[in-house]
Structures are given as structure tokens and as C-alpha cells.
Motif scaffolding. Sequence first.
Motif, short mmCIF file in Angstrom:
data_model
loop_
_atom_site.label_atom_id
_atom_site.label_comp_id
_atom_site.label_asym_id
_atom_site.label_seq_id
_atom_site.Cartn_x
_atom_site.Cartn_y
_atom_site.Cartn_z
N GLU A 36 0.84 -1.22 0.00
CA GLU A 36 0.00 0.00 0.00
C GLU A 36 0.87 1.26 0.00
O GLU A 36 0.50 2.27 -0.59
N ASP A 37 1.99 1.21 0.73
CA ASP A 37 2.87 2.38 0.79
C ASP A 37 3.44 2.73 -0.58
O ASP A 37 3.44 3.88 -1.00
N ARG A 60 0.67 4.07 -2.78
CA ARG A 60 0.29 5.45 -2.41
C ARG A 60 1.38 6.45 -2.77
O ARG A 60 1.08 7.56 -3.22
N ASP A 61 2.64 6.09 -2.56
CA ASP A 61 3.71 7.03 -2.89
C ASP A 61 3.78 7.29 -4.39
O ASP A 61 4.04 8.40 -4.83
N ALA A 74 1.10 7.10 -6.32
CA ALA A 74 -0.10 7.91 -6.59
C ALA A 74 0.13 9.38 -6.24
O ALA A 74 -0.24 10.28 -7.00
N VAL A 75 0.75 9.63 -5.10
CA VAL A 75 1.03 11.01 -4.68
C VAL A 75 1.92 11.71 -5.71
O VAL A 75 1.66 12.85 -6.11
N GLN A 112 -0.01 12.43 -8.93
CA GLN A 112 -0.98 13.53 -8.78
C GLN A 112 -0.31 14.89 -8.88
O GLN A 112 -0.97 15.90 -9.14
N TRP A 134 -5.44 10.80 -15.90
CA TRP A 134 -5.95 9.53 -15.38
C TRP A 134 -4.74 8.63 -15.11
O TRP A 134 -3.75 8.68 -15.85
N ARG A 173 -3.64 4.49 -13.35
CA ARG A 173 -3.89 3.29 -12.56
C ARG A 173 -2.56 2.72 -12.13
O ARG A 173 -1.64 2.59 -12.95
N LYS A 182 -0.72 -0.55 -10.16
CA LYS A 182 -0.78 -1.88 -9.53
C LYS A 182 0.59 -2.17 -8.95
O LYS A 182 1.60 -2.02 -9.65
N TYR A 188 -4.09 -1.93 -5.82
CA TYR A 188 -4.48 -1.14 -7.00
C TYR A 188 -4.98 0.24 -6.55
O TYR A 188 -5.82 0.34 -5.63
N VAL A 189 -4.52 1.28 -7.21
CA VAL A 189 -5.08 2.62 -7.02
C VAL A 189 -5.38 3.21 -8.39
O VAL A 189 -4.52 3.18 -9.28
N GLU A 190 -6.59 3.75 -8.56
CA GLU A 190 -6.99 4.32 -9.85
C GLU A 190 -7.62 5.68 -9.60
O GLU A 190 -8.47 5.83 -8.72
N ARG A 191 -7.18 6.70 -10.35
CA ARG A 191 -7.69 8.06 -10.15
C ARG A 191 -7.90 8.75 -11.50
O ARG A 191 -7.20 8.45 -12.46
N LYS A 205 -11.23 9.50 -6.87
CA LYS A 205 -11.18 8.04 -6.92
C LYS A 205 -12.03 7.60 -8.09
O LYS A 205 -13.16 8.07 -8.26
#
Lengths: 282, 282, 282, 282
Positions: free
Chosen positions: D224-225, D228-229, D231-232, D235, D242, D244, D246, D261-264, D273
Amino acid sequence: MQKKKDSLPDIQRTKDRRGISINRVGVENIDFPLLIATKDKREVLVYAKVDLFSSLKHGVKGTNMSRFIETLMKYRYDVMNKENLEHFLRALKKKLGNVKDVYTRINFKYFIKKTSPISKKESVMSYDCTFECKLSKRFHFKLKTKVLTTSNCPCSKEISKYGAHGQRSRSTVTVEPMKGTKVWIEDIIEIVENAGSCEVYPLLKRTDEKYVTEKAYMNPKFVEDTARDIAVALQQLKTIRWFRVKVCNEESIHPHDAVCYVERHKKGKRWRKYSGSLRKIT
Amino acid sequence: MQKKKDSLPDIQRTKDRRGISINRVGVENIDFPLLIATKDKREVLVYAKVDLFSSLKHGVKGTNMSRFIETLMKYRYDVMNKENLEHFLRALKKKLGNVKDVYTRINFKYFIKKTSPISKKESVMSYDCTFECKLSKRFHFKLKTKVLTTSNCPCSKEISKYGAHGQRSRSTVTVEPMKGTKVWIEDIIEIVENAGSCEVYPLLKRTDEKYVTEKAYMNPKFVEDTARDIAVALQQLKTIRWFRVKVCNEESIHPHDAVCYVERHKKGKRWRKYSGSLRKIT
Amino acid sequence: MQKKKDSLPDIQRTKDRRGISINRVGVENIDFPLLIATKDKREVLVYAKVDLFSSLKHGVKGTNMSRFIETLMKYRYDVMNKENLEHFLRALKKKLGNVKDVYTRINFKYFIKKTSPISKKESVMSYDCTFECKLSKRFHFKLKTKVLTTSNCPCSKEISKYGAHGQRSRSTVTVEPMKGTKVWIEDIIEIVENAGSCEVYPLLKRTDEKYVTEKAYMNPKFVEDTARDIAVALQQLKTIRWFRVKVCNEESIHPHDAVCYVERHKKGKRWRKYSGSLRKIT
Amino acid sequence: MQKKKDSLPDIQRTKDRRGISINRVGVENIDFPLLIATKDKREVLVYAKVDLFSSLKHGVKGTNMSRFIETLMKYRYDVMNKENLEHFLRALKKKLGNVKDVYTRINFKYFIKKTSPISKKESVMSYDCTFECKLSKRFHFKLKTKVLTTSNCPCSKEISKYGAHGQRSRSTVTVEPMKGTKVWIEDIIEIVENAGSCEVYPLLKRTDEKYVTEKAYMNPKFVEDTARDIAVALQQLKTIRWFRVKVCNEESIHPHDAVCYVERHKKGKRWRKYSGSLRKIT
């Protein structure tokens, strides 16, 4: 677990007392760019998966893995023909120090221009190839080439009022050239493509499709036929001393594959069946 | 192409004049359900991928593929221990008629109950296994077992102030039992799991995770160490006459793998390094 | 790095301040034995690869991975029909605590008895199947089934004096049943096998081979034909609300595949083309 | 089955009456050489696997497969940047005639020079990348990049007296750039390599191995870390609309993987989200 180190010890070099010498140790699946010499005297870039091994004496705890990579990386984007491969393995053997033999396997895709049989449209097609090399007392070299063809079943044709089941056929040919001779990937591809029911092509117009359909139908081959025709052609080459052929028909009427293996080596002037035990083809 | 047939000719049986006898021909990748006998005297269902081959004489055009499947299908949901495998291959040899030898490879997942080391939580884990059999003058049998362990690097531990790089380690052990003896999958698994830095488990609670982390850190192993420890343990078995060990560490600090092979056979009472040529391990 | 712990802290539960909620987190590739209910009211053992996920709120550092496995393992060797899958996901959601939705994918081989069309010889054949489930406000369920057929090319047949190129055709059908209804794997297999040029069989004697060759030749299908015929048959089922069909012909005259996708969902009583964006089928 | 044809009929163009329009039809797995523009303004040869699709109207029986290949082959050894990809898809759309949208997926290995962190030894490393493009009313483009890192487990580190379990971590990042902007493969790689516990390298000497071991141990990350890192960091890019992510940790203490998975997507100036249904991430 208080650890503080200024100089870095070399654990690999410590003494091993289990008495087990190691057949092969090394690294597998290294992505690596190199150049391949083509039959028409060009040099083409390929991206290989490389495996590297050496033997290891019983008294040494571990090999020095970074030396494998370090030696290999000196040859990146370099031409890897048979001569350079021997040169590379000699350099690796020297770098590793006290080892009896070193090996490499180099897998890559090799592109060739294809021209469709009737409309003469050009496209490119790739073939999976492998160089397998060993340096012990002498240098050993093998070339493996995978070639796709189409196959039509002779039995199905004979017993049916019309049609014949057809499918993809995957041939894998491994050859060991005679000392001092060369075998080109292009030559092996040609032998296999002649041994299938018909060649395959990326680009076929309708006139071509008619040609390949009719040719395959008039030229049906069992998996044994393709394997034997390849073997016969390989035996006529003066340049090789050993070969193994695998043909795999991905049967379109079954969920499983039909497969055939032929392995031969030359004793004097004659080709002999290689007396394979179970472990040979496994 | 006017074809009309009332009786169906048998093209496979026609005469072949190319003079190429075939080492192996048959079928690969048959999905097949069968029972395996476990060490604790149960019979468990497995779903195998089965390969079947026979040799073929030079004068015969093709083998009879449907006889392979037909013979195999009689054994579906049946127990396939060493005795039945020999029985099956004898039946196949008879059915095929005039062939010198027949082979089979049977790949399957084998499930075993695992108990986490501290919290004693139960789960199940699967291991990829293969039976390799050949029937020529006598019956040959080999068992291949793949076992996952965790590995910690001794060099990384020694040179670093804290930590040690760890990774998945995949061991493949193939053994040939002595005539008249049995080797259990469970025994091979135990040998490999003892030879890694630590066992792996599907289910670990925090107390277990602490245990496996500390155990692996205190028990670092090079890929050569795991291979040698497996070899030492195998050599102590009275029940086997040949083995090959492959250990592959999926290095977490590299994009490639570290790999080690050890192969031995027994001559009289002593274990000898198997004098592998390049083609042996390829 | 002096560490000594008597009670074990729970790092996963600590506060996360990055503000990123997680769509899915969990475990993939768990080997797992379970029972599947068959259309003819038996329960058969299968060995699945299982994936499990949940969403995770932005403020929580990590999920509790062992709870996924622990919950799953309670269902080992248990029947996993649609009702039990919902029950399982509810148990998982409860165990994980504060999560919005949970998911599972369960991939397994499913064996069915096949009888050859003329000689009536029996064999078994396996099909790759997947259950995909999601529990959020309501329970969602999808069934994916992969079916092999043989395909003969209509264009090749039409333009050629004789023959038609044939190949393996792999269809993947995913369906979402209506609430409260059931769709059997057996029904999907039947639909696909009727939509190919001909069924495939593990065991065919010569009379059968004649039948399947002639049937396939008289029933040529483009990849679009097979996909459309599957779609037409699925649209007649009252039990489903969404489907996706992929058909892949492993062209025997090309090194590449011919592929077709059709996706539909039901709006009221009518089937609509699913307005797929690029990411939908990717 | 008397067939004799002088002109070749075009079966594909015949009328279809099933009323099923096709979402996508085309070819998959074409081996294809092309050039990629690098961030440092070079053009490098890559060997891609290419998929090509178009939609197909309900009234048309089949697409013209050879036109896909014919159009593609014109671009062999050509530069395929975002502009040329749009140009290529426009050419394909025109060639196919009456279709609403066309797509391509281009998968290739991309090599980058790596320098070991302390000893500064040079090597090369490859990354799997994909271009996904769609041309309907407008041109859509996505870039997928797979990056390997090493991961150390924060929980394992915290609860254990010494060590922390480590493993390979595979991140897959797909981004959709804003209209008129460019995203470089090199930028995505840098973001992911910064988000793992440590980078991986083909070549590490002992001083380097000490560095990566200690860095990874001091920088433990849950799956998850890392997600998330990434994803940050994504962003903060102004160039994408957009993404995604994994992340898959190949757990060294388990036989299964931990996955996140994180998708934005961006709505105005804010990242939202992506409201994924089950079919979105499946």
C-alpha cells in the motif's frame, strides 16, 4: 546484532566443507542488447535473455555473481558471433578464476523479411533463436531456432470427403556445427519452412491465401513427416555434427498437441540415432 | 479432388522410406484426473497435465495417436503409483504394437496441510510435482518436486549494518529411486524446506512472521548453500540412485535470478558428479 | 538497530496521512482446493488459484493480509456455489472490519466427460473457469468460461479449389447472471461448442476424425461468426444481464492471432452494445 | 466439392443478418520492429508485440484482416511517438473504410542505462512498456510501464529483533496524458523507483550491495505504501488526467503475492477516486 564494518568481508570466498562440487552456478534471465551477424553480412540489434553459468569447486562457498554481469556488460551492443562468444567465455573464465567450465545461453527474437508468395507484399516476421555455448577444454556451440509452419493432416485428408484438419506447427531445431564451420539461422529456417505443409506469413492477400490453402492441402504432413523431412535435410548439411528436432502440432481437433522428437549425431561419416535415455529429452 | 470412401484407409501404417527412426512421438498437454497415493496412506485426486511418447521404427509412416489417449483414459480417476504407472506403460506398449520404448510425464499440483510455526494456524499449500517414466528393457521412474522457500543472503547480511536482502527461492529436485524402493513427495519437500533460510507458509499471524523473519535472518543461505544442503540430505537417502537439484533465487536486489544446479549418480556405494555435457542440463 | 519487543505492535493499523484511499488491496495466486456444484447435482473437487481484495480507507496504513487467508482457509474443501461465495465475502468483510467492498476471483479447471461423435468413445476434457465476485451494497457475480473449438476459414474455403485453413479457436465467455438466477458452466460450454466450426475432443477414432473434418469444412466460421453466434445464443438466455465474448483464432497461416470481442448489457428488455471506452476491454 | 474460381470472391464483405455489431475485431501478437523516441532525444529500436482492432458494423460479415497488417507494415522501423501513432491509426481507419473506431496496443522492452549507486559501475536494464491508443472522435493515448523494485516489510521489521522479510516488487503504472502534453517512460520509472524500498540494479559490487541492503531496511514499505507514494507523485504531475497503479509484492514468506491497486482521474483541478465496478479492474 551489533554490526559495524569498515572493510567488507568476502563471504563467497570462505571455505566450504560439505564436499559438494557444483555442476553449474550463475545467473538467469538477464535482459541484454547485442548485435547478431546476418547471412547477408549485416549486423542487427537484438534484445536477448541471457543465462550464464560456471562450475564451482567443492571447497569454495560461493561464486562471485557480480563478475558474471560485469563481464557480460562489457559486450553490450557488441557483435556476438561464434568467435566473440568464445572470446566472451574465455574472458568470463579468466575473471572467475579457478573454474573448470563456463556456459551461456542467449535467447533472442530474430527478424526476417517475408514476401507473400503471389502478391509479393513485404512484411517482417520474427523467429525465436538461442545460442548455447560451453567452454571447457574446448569451445562448444549450439544454435536453436524455432520456426512456425502450417500443417495439414494426411489421415484426415485421406478419410474425409473434403477438407483436412489444419493447425499451427511449431518446430524447434537445435544443431551443433562442425568445428570451424558456420550454420546460419536463415538456413535452418529455410529447411523447416520447406518441411511443413506450407510456410506461414504475416501478410497474405486473397490470392496468397488461395495459394497457401491449396499448397497445404496438397502437401499434408504428419508431425513425424515434418520431423523426418527436417532430419533428412539436416543430414545433408556438411556443416553439422549433432542435431535435435522437435515438432509440435497444435492439433485443431484436439485440446492437446501432437509432438515428435528426432535426435542424431555423426560418427565418422554416418549419422547415428542418439541413444537417448529418459533424461536426454526431458 | 473427387473423394469418396466407404472403408477408411490407415495412412499411418503405410511404409516410410526416409530411413529415419523416431526417438519419441506422441501427445503433450493432456488434461487428466488421477489419484495419487500419499505418505499417510490416503489417495488424493489431482488434475495432471500428461505427456505420452513412444519410439517409432524407421519404416512406419506414423504412430497411432488415438491409442495413446484411449489407453490413458482407461486410468482416469485411478491411482497412479509407481506400480500402476508401470502397468499403464506396459498396456500402452502392447496397444501400440511394435515399439521399443514408451514414456510418460505427469505434472500435477499436490496439496499438503501446513501449520504456522507459532500460532499453529492451519492452511493448505500446493507443490508442483512430476512423475517421469520410461519403459524400455526395464521400467525407469523419476520424481520431480518443486518447493518454495525464503532465502536471505549471507553476503548482504555480513557486509551490512542491518538487514539482509531476502527473496523467494524456488528449488526443483528430481530423484530416481533405487529399484524396489519408494520415495515420497513429502520426504523431498521436507529436505528442501530444511535447506532454505526458512519455510514459507500461506497463513502467518504476527507471532509467526516474527519467527520466520528472525529464523531466515539467522540462517542466511546462498543459492549454492541451499543446493548443497539438499544434495547432502539426498545423498543420505538409501532409496535413490540419481538426483538433480536446481535452486533459483529470485534476487530482490536484481532484475535477474541466481541459479545453481547439482547432479549426482551413485556408482556402487559412492556418489559421483554426473559428467554433464552441455546438453545434459539444457 | 537495537530492537527488543515483548508485545508485537500492529503497524498496519497506524494512521496514514497521504490522503489516498485504495481501490483494492489483497492477495493473489493462492492455491486452494474447493468443491464446485455441477449441473447434474454432483460436487466435484477443483484446485483453484484464488485472488482476494478489499478497498481500504485513506486513513489506514495497511490491510491485514493474514485475515484474507485465514477467512479463506475456513472454506477449504467446501462447496463454493453462488450462495456460499456471498457468505464467504460477507465473512471476509466482517473480519476485515471497516471496508466498503470485498472481491474474489477463483480460477479453476473444470472436467467434463466427452463422448466422441461416431465411435462413442469416452474421455474427459477440462475447461478453464473463473468466478468473479464483489460484495459492496449488493453481491455481484460473474462466471468466465474458456472453451476450445476448431475453426475453418470461410474465405479460404471459398477462394480455394480444395481445402480451407483450419486452427484452434479459443473462446472466453464472461456472463453476469440476473439476480436470483443460475447459469451453469455446462450451458456456456454448449453454446460455444455449437458456435465453432466443430467441437474438439481428446479422443477421436478414424470414423470420428472423418466426421469432425467434414463438419468443420461444411461449417466454416470467421472469428466474427463464432463471436456473433455466441452472442445471439447468450441474448436468448433469460438468466443473464451482461456478457463479454472474446474469440481468438490461432491462425494456422499466420504467426499472429485473429481476435474478436463482443460486449452487451441488458437495458429493460433490450440488449445494448456496451459503450466500451479503451479501458473497458484492455 | 468441385470448386474452380478465376476471380476471387470477397466473403468478408457479404451481408450479415444477425444484427450484432462488433466492439472490436482484429489481430493480436504481431511481432514488429519500430523506433521509440527517448527523453534524451535519441531514437531506439524496439521489438514490439502489436495488437490492432477496429469496431465493425452489424451488417458486415467480416473485417479485412490483411489491411491491418498491410497498414502496420508500412511503419516498420519507423518512429512511433504519440503523433505518429495517431497518424498510423488515421491511416488504418481510412484503409478499413466504414468503421467507427480503431485501436492499438504496442508492447515492448525499453532499455535504460543503470549506474550502481556506490561503485558507479554501468549496466543496462529493461522495462516492459505498452502504448495503448484509440481513435474514435478524438485520439486517446495511454502509456503503461512496469518497474521492478525491492520491498522490505515494515511489519516484519518492527516486530522482529533483526531482519525484515524482503522480496521483488513489480509495479505497473498506466497513465493517460493531458491533451497536448507528453509523459516520458523515464519519468514514470523514476517515480516508481523512488517509491519502492530500494531500486534494483543488474550490477552491484559489494559496496553497492551494502548500500541497497541498508537503504531497503531503513525504508520499509507495504504494498500500500509503494502504491500510495506512486499515486502522490503522479498527482503532482500536471501532464496526466488519469492513472492506474498496480503494485505486486512477491512475498518471500508466502507462496502467494500481496497486491494493491489505485486508480484516479482528474475532474477539473481535483483528483477523484475512479468509481470502479468489478469489471473495471478485472
